[in-house]
Design a protein around this motif. Structure first.
Motif, PDB file in Angstrom:
ATOM      1  N   LEU A  41       0.854  -1.007   0.052  1.00  0.00           N
ATOM      2  CA  LEU A  41       0.032   0.034   0.067  1.00  0.00           C
ATOM      3  C   LEU A  41       0.909   1.225  -0.166  1.00  0.00           C
ATOM      4  CD1 LEU A  41      -2.951  -0.984   2.546  1.00  0.00           C
ATOM      5  CD2 LEU A  41      -2.744  -1.008  -0.196  1.00  0.00           C
ATOM      6  N   THR A  42       2.056   1.415   0.759  1.00  0.00           N
ATOM      7  CA  THR A  42       2.987   2.284   0.596  1.00  0.00           C
ATOM      8  C   THR A  42       3.508   2.706  -0.763  1.00  0.00           C
ATOM      9  OG1 THR A  42       3.576   2.058   2.790  1.00  0.00           O
ATOM     10  CG2 THR A  42       5.091   3.196   1.690  1.00  0.00           C
TER      11      THR A  42
ATOM     12  N   TYR B 121       2.134   1.706  -3.429  1.00  0.00           N
ATOM     13  CA  TYR B 121       1.080   2.308  -4.386  1.00  0.00           C
ATOM     14  C   TYR B 121       0.766   3.712  -4.068  1.00  0.00           C
ATOM     15  CZ  TYR B 121      -3.888   2.902  -6.029  1.00  0.00           C
ATOM     16  OH  TYR B 121      -5.015   3.158  -6.891  1.00  0.00           O
ATOM     17  N   TRP B 122       0.771   4.175  -2.824  1.00  0.00           N
ATOM     18  CA  TRP B 122       0.750   5.507  -2.297  1.00  0.00           C
ATOM     19  C   TRP B 122       1.785   6.274  -3.052  1.00  0.00           C
ATOM     20  CZ3 TRP B 122      -1.717   9.819  -1.653  1.00  0.00           C
ATOM     21  CH2 TRP B 122      -0.917  10.749  -1.027  1.00  0.00           C
TER      22      TRP B 122
ATOM     23  N   LYS C  59       1.504   9.609  -5.703  1.00  0.00           N
ATOM     24  CA  LYS C  59       1.991  10.651  -5.332  1.00  0.00           C
ATOM     25  C   LYS C  59       2.810  11.124  -6.607  1.00  0.00           C
ATOM     26  CE  LYS C  59       4.959  11.086  -1.928  1.00  0.00           C
ATOM     27  NZ  LYS C  59       5.473  11.338  -0.637  1.00  0.00           N
TER      28      LYS C  59
END
Length: 229
Positions: A9-10, A12-13, A17
């Protein structure tokens, strides 16, 4: 969530960004260049157009390598920053943002250039007769007429950055929480034979891409209907 880890998830974030920041900044910076290319009659324009289109045929790892050399501690940019007391840009989020902007340049300049060229000179001349300043003509007349070009530029740049792998890996490496994007995370999962995690993260990227394209098509249809009204 669906077999995704916190690290996934990090990644993906960071991808979201990177694509958002890089695209927004690139569209702003590339607009004057696209406007100049659409209007100039300078014969040497072909050199600038060739440089802009170069990322289309250049392997991502090649561009990533030269940007790594340029942004590293011994490169022109990285060395200058370190001499001023700042950190070099290699293996940083800022570095991969700038790298993605270079690599996505033609995907922004070309749609904008075509959009500006299609507006024609006649529209600006009419606005000039109404005593509109050059800036007012550009903001009030040219930009609204070129909105579909801006939409295409944003989508192409965002999608291109969203799935980029080779260039980002070269200049940013695979630092968790900093430069490790989703495409690199998928590659790492495949390398460790963790196909379930790779599948889950890949599905997330596919779903995100589908939703983005659906929204863009809806906006494009809305603009088209509004233009016909």
């Amino acid at each position: 969530m669906f077999g995704l880890t916190a690290a996934d998830l990090t990644a993906y974030w960071i991808t979201l960004k990177l694509a958002t920041v890089g695209t927004v900044v690139l569209v702003v910076l590339a607009t004057p260049l696209a406007w100049w290319l659409a209007r100039t009659k300078w014969k040497g324009r072909i050199v600038v157009e060739t440089l802009v289109a170069l990322p289309l045929v250049m392997p991502p790892t090649v561009m990533g390598f030269y940007l790594l050399v340029l942004f590293g501690p011994h490169g022109w940019v990285g060395g200058l920053l370190e001499s001023l007391g700042y950190r070099h840009l290699a293996f940083t989020f800022t570095g991969i943002v700038i790298g993605s902007m270079f690599f996505s340049l033609p995907f922004v300049v070309h749609p904008l250039q075509n959009a500006f060229a299609s507006t024609g000179i006649r529209v600006s001349e009419v606005a000039n007769t109404l005593r509109a300043s050059p800036w007012d003509r550009f903001v009030s007349v040219i930009l609204p007429l070129s909105r579909r070009g801006f939409l295409s530029a944003f989508v192409l740049s965002f999608a291109h950055t969203f799935g980029e792998f080779g260039m980002i890996l070269m200049i940013g490496g695979s630092i968790p929480g900093a430069t490790k994007v989703a495409s690199i995370a998928i590659y790492d999962h495949v390398e460790t034979m963790n196909y379930g995690a790779a599948h889950s993260l890949s599905l997330l990227l596919v779903a995100s891409s589908f939703i983005l394209l659906m929204l863009i098509f809806a906006l494009n249809r809305r603009y088209k209907v509004a233009g016909m009204a």
